[in-house]
Motif scaffolding. Structure first.
Motif, PDB file in Angstrom:
ATOM      1  N   THR A   1       8.887 -50.191   3.765  1.00 16.22           N
ATOM      2  CA  THR A   1      10.016 -50.257   2.840  1.00 16.22           C
ATOM      3  C   THR A   1      10.770 -51.571   3.084  1.00 16.22           C
ATOM      4  O   THR A   1      11.974 -51.662   2.898  1.00 16.22           O
ATOM      5  CB  THR A   1      10.960 -49.049   3.026  1.00 16.22           C
TER       6      THR A   1
ATOM      7  N   VAL B   1      12.841 -54.721  -1.292  1.00 21.03           N
ATOM      8  CA  VAL B   1      13.612 -53.869  -2.195  1.00 21.03           C
ATOM      9  C   VAL B   1      12.673 -53.048  -3.067  1.00 21.03           C
ATOM     10  O   VAL B   1      12.862 -51.838  -3.233  1.00 21.03           O
ATOM     11  CB  VAL B   1      14.585 -54.718  -3.047  1.00 21.03           C
TER      12      VAL B   1
ATOM     13  N   ALA C   1      11.016 -50.276  -0.997  1.00 16.63           N
ATOM     14  CA  ALA C   1      11.985 -49.247  -0.640  1.00 16.63           C
ATOM     15  C   ALA C   1      12.341 -48.383  -1.847  1.00 16.63           C
ATOM     16  O   ALA C   1      12.409 -47.154  -1.746  1.00 16.63           O
ATOM     17  CB  ALA C   1      13.239 -49.886  -0.049  1.00 16.63           C
ATOM     18  N   ALA C   2      12.560 -49.010  -2.998  1.00 17.19           N
ATOM     19  CA  ALA C   2      12.897 -48.256  -4.206  1.00 17.19           C
ATOM     20  C   ALA C   2      11.767 -47.300  -4.577  1.00 17.19           C
ATOM     21  O   ALA C   2      12.015 -46.135  -4.899  1.00 17.19           O
ATOM     22  CB  ALA C   2      13.196 -49.218  -5.357  1.00 17.19           C
TER      23      ALA C   2
ATOM     24  N   HIS D   1      11.526 -44.322  -2.048  1.00 10.13           N
ATOM     25  CA  HIS D   1      12.634 -43.362  -2.097  1.00 10.13           C
ATOM     26  C   HIS D   1      12.926 -42.843  -3.499  1.00 10.13           C
ATOM     27  O   HIS D   1      13.827 -42.026  -3.688  1.00 10.13           O
ATOM     28  CB  HIS D   1      13.896 -43.990  -1.490  1.00 10.13           C
TER      29      HIS D   1
ATOM     30  N   ILE E   1      19.047 -49.708  -3.564  1.00 11.67           N
ATOM     31  CA  ILE E   1      18.709 -50.142  -2.207  1.00 11.67           C
ATOM     32  C   ILE E   1      19.797 -51.115  -1.759  1.00 11.67           C
ATOM     33  O   ILE E   1      20.122 -52.054  -2.470  1.00 11.67           O
ATOM     34  CB  ILE E   1      17.314 -50.817  -2.171  1.00 11.67           C
TER      35      ILE E   1
ATOM     36  N   LYS F   1      20.662 -53.980   0.360  1.00  7.83           N
ATOM     37  CA  LYS F   1      20.066 -55.023   1.204  1.00  7.83           C
ATOM     38  C   LYS F   1      21.144 -55.662   2.068  1.00  7.83           C
ATOM     39  O   LYS F   1      22.277 -55.839   1.647  1.00  7.83           O
ATOM     40  CB  LYS F   1      19.341 -56.071   0.354  1.00  7.83           C
TER      41      LYS F   1
ATOM     42  N   GLY G   1      20.379 -54.004  -4.155  1.00  8.55           N
ATOM     43  CA  GLY G   1      19.068 -54.612  -3.997  1.00  8.55           C
ATOM     44  C   GLY G   1      18.687 -55.608  -5.062  1.00  8.55           C
ATOM     45  O   GLY G   1      17.949 -56.546  -4.793  1.00  8.55           O
TER      46      GLY G   1
ATOM     47  N   LEU H   1      20.909 -46.818  -0.217  1.00  6.84           N
ATOM     48  CA  LEU H   1      19.943 -46.676   0.866  1.00  6.84           C
ATOM     49  C   LEU H   1      19.750 -47.999   1.597  1.00  6.84           C
ATOM     50  O   LEU H   1      18.911 -48.807   1.208  1.00  6.84           O
ATOM     51  CB  LEU H   1      18.600 -46.186   0.330  1.00  6.84           C
TER      52      LEU H   1
ATOM     53  N   ALA I   1      15.264 -45.851   6.495  1.00  6.07           N
ATOM     54  CA  ALA I   1      16.473 -46.020   5.700  1.00  6.07           C
ATOM     55  C   ALA I   1      17.395 -44.837   5.958  1.00  6.07           C
ATOM     56  O   ALA I   1      17.021 -43.876   6.635  1.00  6.07           O
ATOM     57  CB  ALA I   1      16.135 -46.108   4.214  1.00  6.07           C
TER      58      ALA I   1
ATOM     59  N   ARG J   1      20.433 -42.513   3.617  1.00  5.81           N
ATOM     60  CA  ARG J   1      21.187 -42.304   2.375  1.00  5.81           C
ATOM     61  C   ARG J   1      22.646 -42.151   2.757  1.00  5.81           C
ATOM     62  O   ARG J   1      22.983 -41.307   3.600  1.00  5.81           O
ATOM     63  CB  ARG J   1      20.708 -41.049   1.646  1.00  5.81           C
TER      64      ARG J   1
END
Length: 167
Positions: A26, A29, A32-33, A36, A43, A45, A62, A122, A131, A133
């Motif tokens: 992840t 960005v 990770a998106a 999740h 996201i 960053k 993000g 995140l 990550a 939340r």
């Protein structure tokens, strides 16, 4: 450092926050998106910058782009991104896992107003596949962050081609 220092940070300051570890990377960005199931903007960053006042961390959406003019106004002069090795040394986290939690050095943290568009964001959690939340307000409170406006304003999605040359 890294994931263990972030675990220790949350154990001490926010034991109700759960670190999410993914099998896949992840680190970006987009990764990770996808991992999740959220929009890239959700996201959070964390970027490191050298400012006239020293190194700082800025947490932003993000998909947000930094605005040089706003940066200069907030930080009092020219800023530049910190190189990979220095980021890892100062934060204790690898690039792709940098977050404002469990830092190797005490660094000022700033949260961009772009984060407030979401009830939950995140940020990474100290590794390239972790990550957490968290509500933006809580992220700022836990890291003693100051709120700033240092990103470009979003372009309206109204079907018009803003900023292009006339035909």
């Amino acid at each position: 450092m890294s994931l263990p220092s972030v675990r220790a940070f949350f154990a001490e300051h926010a034991p109700d926050c759960e670190i999410i570890e993914c099998d896949a990377s992840t680190a970006t960005v987009a990764e990770a998106a996808a991992a999740h199931g959220v929009a890239p903007a959700q996201i959070a960053k964390t970027l490191a910058f050298h400012t006239p006042k020293g190194m700082v961390l800025v947490v932003a959406c993000g998909d947000a782009r930094m605005d040089n003019r706003k940066f200069k106004a907030v930080f009092g002069g020219k800023v530049r991104m910190v190189d990979r090795a220095e980021v890892e040394a100062a934060t204790g986290h690898p690039v792709g896992g940098v977050c404002p939690f469990g830092l190797a050095e005490s660094l000022p943290v700033y949260c961009d107003l772009s984060l407030r568009a979401f009830a939950e964001v995140l940020p990474a959690a100290g590794s390239v596949n972790s990550a957490v939340r968290i509500a933006p307000e809580r992220l700022a409170a836990l890291t003693h962050a100051l709120w700033v406006d240092v990103t470009q304003d979003p372009v309206p999605d109204d079907g018009l081609n803003h900023g292009s040359a006339p035909t």
